[in-house]
Write an enzyme that holds these catalytic residues in place. Structure first.
Site, PDB file in Angstrom:
ATOM      1  N   HIS A   1       0.847  -1.195   0.000  1.00  0.00           N
ATOM      2  CA  HIS A   1       0.000   0.000   0.000  1.00  0.00           C
ATOM      3  C   HIS A   1       0.887   1.251   0.000  1.00  0.00           C
ATOM      4  CE1 HIS A   1      -2.771   3.129   1.290  1.00  0.00           C
ATOM      5  NE2 HIS A   1      -3.708   2.366   0.770  1.00  0.00           N
TER       6      HIS A   1
ATOM      7  N   GLU B   1      -4.205   1.690  -7.151  1.00  0.00           N
ATOM      8  CA  GLU B   1      -4.589   2.794  -6.283  1.00  0.00           C
ATOM      9  C   GLU B   1      -3.683   3.997  -6.551  1.00  0.00           C
ATOM     10  OE1 GLU B   1      -6.748   0.721  -2.734  1.00  0.00           O
ATOM     11  OE2 GLU B   1      -4.759   1.411  -2.159  1.00  0.00           O
TER      12      GLU B   1
HETATM   13  P1  PGA Z   1      -9.665   5.845   0.649  1.00  0.00           P
HETATM   14  O1  PGA Z   1      -8.505   4.778   0.826  1.00  0.00           O
HETATM   15  O2  PGA Z   1     -10.848   5.109   0.045  1.00  0.00           O
HETATM   16  O3  PGA Z   1      -9.940   6.360   2.006  1.00  0.00           O
HETATM   17  O4  PGA Z   1      -9.153   6.898  -0.304  1.00  0.00           O
HETATM   18  C1  PGA Z   1      -8.239   3.896  -0.208  1.00  0.00           C
HETATM   19  C2  PGA Z   1      -7.041   3.054   0.078  1.00  0.00           C
HETATM   20  O5  PGA Z   1      -6.072   3.541   0.682  1.00  0.00           O
HETATM   21  O6  PGA Z   1      -7.045   1.892  -0.321  1.00  0.00           O
END
Ligand code: PGA
Length: 245
Positions: free
Chosen positions: A95, A167
């Site tokens: 992440h 992401e």
């Molecule tokens: P968020 O987080 O939906 O709060 O933007 C997404 C993530 O970090 O996977």
């Protein structure tokens, strides 16, 4: 379709249990036609496992991280075998918050992906370009490089059902700007062409934009943060996404 959430560093064991109880009530009334997954903090994994089992809920349970080594002198870390024993079947890795705040490199992430798959768990690999890569027109190149490095040496059964979560860093969190399906389509297509794996989208997903990522973004599911910190929030996203199919 695969829809899930990482709670990040949120929820005690008590609130985790309440979350799963509420989710069970929502699913009982109207079972969603998709696969759901939850990634609680380490301390709540066993609580969530117990609650899911008590409700007979078929929801995948994941950890948010683990170490690449199987055991040893790694203060503060947990191994893939440990989260498996606690009841997880998948592990989120790479992440952007871990890359940024804990200095995780593609090499470190690759070692973790290997360890997780070897332990019989599904790696949930997060990749995403930052704002400057996007502005420079290097989103696809950056994301493919991250994924190639993290999955290096793993093919077919050795991938053990790995999932990629795309992401974009600029779309994540309270300071992020949600991407549009148009922003993500090219990256998702490039990932799918390069890897025979499901691709999820994550970054400011909520119950108003979920459907569009499914219909116009080409993804196989969604990875949700803030909007799924409650069971009602997670189900709101899932129902919106499912209505789009
Ligand atoms: P968020 O987080 O939906 O709060 O933007 C997404 C993530 O970090 O996977």
């Amino acid at each position: 379709m695969l829809i899930g959430t990482s709670w990040k560093m949120n929820h005690t064991r008590a609130s985790a249990k309440a979350y799963v109880d509420r989710l069970a009530a929502l699913c009982r009334d109207d079972p969603p036609n998709c696969t759901l997954f939850l990634c609680p903090p380490f301390t709540a994994i066993e609580t969530v496992r117990t609650a899911l089992d008590a409700h007979g809920l078929d929801i995948l349970l994941g950890a948010q991280n683990c170490h690449a080594a199987s055991e040893g002198a790694f203060t503060g870390e947990v191994s893939a075998a440990m989260v498996k024993e606690a009841g997880c079947t998948l592990v989120e890795l790479g992440h952007s918050e871990r890359r940024r705040d804990f200095c995780e490199t593609d090499g470190v992430i690759a070692a973790k992906v290997k360890a997780v798959a070897a332990e019989g768990l599904r790696p949930l690999l997060c990749v995403g370009e930052d704002r400057s890569d996007r502005t420079a027109g290097a989103a696809i190149e950056t994301v493919l490089r991250q994924a190639k490095r993290a999955l290096h040496g793993l093919e077919g059964p050795a991938l053990n059902g790995a999932i990629i979560a795309y992401e974009p860093v600029w779309a994540i969190g309270v300071d992020g700007t949600a991407a549009t399906p148009n922003d993500i389509g090219g990256v998702v297509a490039a990932l799918k062409a390069a890897f025979p794996l499901p691709v999820l989208y994550g970054g400011s997903v909520d119950d108003t934009n979920a459907a569009a990522f499914i219909t116009d973004g080409g993804v196989d599911g969604l990875f949700v943060g803030r909007a799924a910190l409650t069971a009602d929030g997670l189900m709101g996203v899932a129902r919106n996404a499912l209505a789009a199919r």
